[in-house]
Design a protein around this motif. Sequence first.
Motif: not given
Length: 776
Positions: A272-286
Motif C-alpha cells: 500500500v505504501a509503495a502504491m501511494l508513493a507511485l500515485v503521489g509521484y505521478v501527481v507530482l510529475a504531472g
Amino acid sequence: MAGDVGRVEWRLVPGAVAVWLAGLGGLLVHWVVALAVGGVAVVAGIVHLRHTRPVRAIRAGWPLVACGLLALFPVTSRIREAADDPLRGDAARAAVVELRVEVAERPRKVRSSGFGAMPSGVRSVVIPVTAEGSRVLLFAPVEQWAELLPGQRLVANGVLGTAEPGSLTVAVLRVRGPPTQVTEAPAWQVAAQALRDGLRAASSVLDDESAGLLPALVVGDTEGMVASVEDDFKAAGMAHLLAVSGANLAVVCVAVLFLARLARLGPRSSAVAAMLALVGYVVLAGPEPSVLRAGVMGAIGLVALALGRERSALPALAVAVIVLVTVDPAMAVSFGFVLSVLATAALVLVVPGWVDRLERRRVPRLLAEAIAVPAAAHLATAPVVAGMSGQVSLVAVVANLVVAPVVAPATVLGLGAALVVPVAPWAADWLVRAAGPEVDWLVVVGRWAARMPGAALDWPSGWWGGVALALLAGGLVVGLRWRSARVALGVGVVVAVVVLLPVRALAPGWPPPGWAAVVCDVGQGDAIVLSTEDSGRVVLVDTGPDPAPVRECLDRLGVRQVALVVLSHLHADHVGGLASVLADRSVGAVAVGPGRAPDWAWRQVREQTAAAKVPLVGVTAGQRLAWPGLVMEVLAPQGKEERSETDGTAINNRSVVLRATTRAGRVLLTGDVELAAQAELLTGRADLAADVIKVPHHGSRYTAPDFLSAVGARLALVSVGGGNRYGHPSPQTLAALIRQGTRIARTDRTGDTAVVPAPDGPELVVRGDPRPPSRR
C-alpha cells in the motif's frame, strides 16, 4: 510442466499485439484497418476455442477474443469519432473560433528553429486541451498561458489549423489574445506545482548546469536547463534521464519498500505504501500520457525485479499494453510508448539471462545487472532511436553504465527536497547539496560522451533505417551463438581497426590549414567564423537558430576564444545559438546594429549578455574593427537605433553588412539584406568588391543580379537548411551567380565550408573533402 509454463508466459501477447496493431493501423491508415484487425482477432480466438482442448482454450483463446473486442470498441470507435470530428472541417477552412476548453497537460515551451517572430525556446507554448471531448492543440504566447495547470477550464479565441495526421488530435488552435473565463485549478494540481517550483528554487544553490538538471532528473522539469547540457545528453544517449520514465518510478517505489522494511511493515502495508508513493509521484510529475505510461511501465519493472522471473512479468507487460492503448489509442503511434515497451521487454526477457551468464563467469551480480540493464535497453531501443534521429549512439551504453550508480541517489534526494521545501527549506537545501555531486557527475559524463570523436554514427532515418538496424542487431544476437560467427565478428572488428581507422586518420583534417573563414552548417540560419592570427581566437558573425549546431562547429574548429560576436540582425535564425556561445567560450563582446526589433529578441540578447557578464555594444556604418590578420569594415546600415520595425523585410534590410579582409582575401557578409538595402549599397559610395560573398538571406529570390555583379565574387557561400519551407536558395539567384562564373557552396549539401588561401586566390574546402565544390 515446462511446456505448460511456456504457454502461460505468452498467452496474452497475441491479444496485446492485436490491440496495438488496431491502434497503429487505424491512426496511420484508416479506422477501417482497426476494424479489420479487431475482427480478425475475434475470429482467430473463436477458431482457437473450437479446435483446442478446454484448458488451453481458456488460456489463449478467450484473451484473444477479449482483445479483439477491445480493438473494435473502444479503440476503433474512438479513432472513427476523431476522424469524423466537425472541428476537422473547421480547421480545413482556417475558421476563426471561440472554444471552451479544459487543459489536459501542462504547457510545454516551444523551441523554434525558424526565423521571424519566434525566438528559440522562449516565446510560445503548446497546450493539449479538450473541447467537448475533442483533442485540440493550442499554440499560445508564453504570457498568461504558461502558468495554466491541468484541470483548468477557459475560453480561447483563435484560428483553427489542421493537425498532423496519425493522431487523435483533430485541430490546432493558434490563439489570439489571453485566456478568458479561466477557472481555478484543482487543489492537488496547485500543490504539485508548488512542490515543483520549490524544487527549482531549492536547486538554485547549485551551479547553473546542475541546478537546471536536478528538477529534470526528478520530475521531468527541463525549464531551467542549460541548453548545452540538454544537447550533450541527447548526443550521449542519456536524454531519457530528462523525462519521467518507468525507471524513476521504480526507484521511488524501491526506496519506499526499503523504508517500509526498516519500519517492519507487513507485506500488505508495504504494498500500500509503495502504491501511494507511485500515485503521489505521478501527481507530482504531472498526470500526462508520458508520465502515466511511465507509471505503468515502472510497475511492470517492479514486478520483474520482485519476482525475478519472466514468466509473470511478460503477461504483466502485455496487460499494460492492452490497457494503455485501450484507454488512449494515440499511445499506439507514440515513439515514447514504443521505447518504453521495448525497454521493459528487454528488462524482463533479456536481462535475467544475461545476468545469469555473467554470474557464471564470476561477475558479481550487482555489477552484472549494472552492465546488462543499460546494454539490453540500448540494444532493444536503438532501431527506433535510429529511425527517429538518423544516428546510432556508440557511447550510450558506456555513458549510461557510468552514471547508473548516481541516478537513483540523486532522484531520491531531489524528491525529498521537493517534498520538504514547503515546511523545512533548510532541509531541502541540505538534500539538494547532498545531490549536487551526483548531478555534477551526470553533467561531466554527458559532456565527455557527447564530445567523444565518433560518439554517434550516421544511419538512415525513417522506418527503413530502423528496420535495417533491427535486422542487423537481431542477426548479431543470433549469430553470436555460434563460434564461427564470433570469429567472423572478431575479424570484422580487426579489419575496421586496421583499415578503416587509418583511412579516417589519413583523411584531410578539419579545419584545413590556414583557413580564413568558415560558414557553419547550422541548418536554416547563419553562423560564419572568421579567423585571426591568434590560433583559437575568432570573430563570429551570427549564431544560427539553435544552440547545438554552432557549438559543435566551434568545437570542430578548436575555437577557445571569441573576440567578438556580431549579430547581423535579431531574427531567431541568427541569434538562437547565442546562449551556447556565451556559455561555452570566452567572449570579448557582442555587437549589434541599429536595429532593435523584434522586441523579444532584443530583450533576450540583453538578458543573455548580462547573465554572462559580456559587454553589449553597437556598430554602425563607417566603423572599422581590426585584429591581427583580420580587418572588418561596417558598410551598413546607417542611422540611429530603431525599435519600430515589425515587418520581417524591414528587419532584414537593417542587417549589418561587413566586409572582412582576411588572409585569403575579401569576404562580404551580407546578413539578410533584401532588394531595398541592396539598392542603397549600390547607390552609396561603399566599395562592394569582394573575392567571397555570403549570399544574402540564404539565397532568397530577393537578391538583385546587379548587386551580385557589383560584388564580383569568385566564390559564393549559401548558408541554408535542407528541405526548408521557404524555397531557399532561389533558382534565379543561383543562376545569376553561375552566369558570372561564381563557384557556389551550399551548407545543405556540403556542410561546413572553409575559405582558404591559394596561389590563384581563395578556394573553398568542404569538411572531409579536399576538393572544391562544383559549379552546379
